[in-house]
Write an enzyme that holds these catalytic residues in place. Sequence first.
Site, PDB file in Angstrom:
ATOM      1  N   GLU A 199       0.072  -1.540   5.550  1.00 31.93           N
ATOM      2  CA  GLU A 199       1.196  -1.216   6.427  1.00 31.93           C
ATOM      3  C   GLU A 199       1.159   0.236   6.854  1.00 31.93           C
ATOM      4  O   GLU A 199       1.536   0.581   7.980  1.00 31.93           O
ATOM      5  CB  GLU A 199       2.518  -1.521   5.707  1.00 31.93           C
ATOM      6  CG  GLU A 199       3.771  -1.421   6.585  1.00 31.93           C
ATOM      7  CD  GLU A 199       4.356  -0.026   6.693  1.00 31.93           C
ATOM      8  OE1 GLU A 199       5.213   0.184   7.569  1.00 31.93           O
ATOM      9  OE2 GLU A 199       3.956   0.875   5.910  1.00 31.93           O
ATOM     10  N   ASP A 258       0.816  -1.215   0.000  1.00 33.03           N
ATOM     11  CA  ASP A 258       0.000   0.000   0.000  1.00 33.03           C
ATOM     12  C   ASP A 258       0.851   1.267   0.000  1.00 33.03           C
ATOM     13  O   ASP A 258       2.035   1.247   0.336  1.00 33.03           O
ATOM     14  CB  ASP A 258      -0.950   0.015   1.192  1.00 33.03           C
ATOM     15  CG  ASP A 258      -0.223  -0.029   2.527  1.00 33.03           C
ATOM     16  OD1 ASP A 258       0.796  -0.731   2.628  1.00 33.03           O
ATOM     17  OD2 ASP A 258      -0.683   0.643   3.476  1.00 33.03           O
TER      18      ASP A 258
END
Length: 369
Positions: free
Chosen positions: A137, A75
Amino acid sequence: MNRLWETFSALVAIDSPSFGERSFCEALKRRLAELDIQTQEDDAGERLGGDCGNLYGFLPGALPLAPLLFSAHMDTVEPGRGKRAVLGADGVITSAGDTVLGADDAAGIAVILEALARLRESGRPHRPIELLFTAAEERYCLGSANADYSRLRATESYTLDLGGAVGEAANAAPTVLSFEITVTGKAAHAGFAPKDGVHAIAAAAKAAARIPMGEPLPGLTVNIGTIRGGTAGNIVPDRCHVAGEIRSLSHEAVMARWETVRAIFEEEARALGAEAEAQSRCVVTAYETPLDSPVVRRFRRACSALGVTADIHATLGGSDQNNFALRGIQGLVAACSMHEVHSTREFSRLEELERCAELVLSLMLEDAP
């Protein structure tokens, strides 16, 4: 290097906001399949309300050694939609200027993919390699916190997710405690009956004024990031909501400072006839990988073989390695050519990506325990 640039720029071009990494994950599955690497995806996305779980990969090895884990996250932060990598004549890679570049963490993933491709082309024997590409994350490492660790056998890891020069690595990272405090007072008309009210914002402001912000002690940071409350200018506010964080390499120091913060808010609330309700959670927990551990010694040897200076130090930024450490996996977080991350000024350097790919390949081929 051309292949590395193609991989990096193609990954950057895929939108992958936290909880929306599906397209990126599917592209990553295809690239790993081309390298004959088996992949599996867990159900962390479903449990977190996202569209994608964590992606696991495994490459068997001919050497009778324990597997090594290589990891990076899928991400990116916003603004990260419509990203485009622009390669300058000087080898510096930037975004078009209106988004982040997404080197955090497309750089880490591109480097791992390139190292795997070179490993396959070399035909050299190597130890088993495990891969974990995490979701969410950037939301306090939620993907790795909800990963299925029964799929992993590795007890040592290298996470490609650190800013700085190639050769830098973090062996220690902090506990990060996120907190929310709600101060509840009593509403009243601010013009006709102000004395009938209990001013929640005033109580919260007095408490905040007593709490040293920034770095009150070496290695300990405290921040109140948001304060909101009230409904109108002519109403004594009956509620104020405060949110912030505390972080330190010492878990005990974080917890002690939180108790102080909480007590101050409760004291100031009582003094004005209000109440304070406090909630907190440790979003990541501090760890330290010993400098004499095999994972550090291996990294130093790989750097030395490539003529790269190994610079191993602590960081006050959390990463997936915080969660790996909780599961008994010792590791380092290695720099992989990401600079000025979380901003539209973010950039990478193609030469650094190349050097990092060489370093990761050297780690994969390391035969010594």
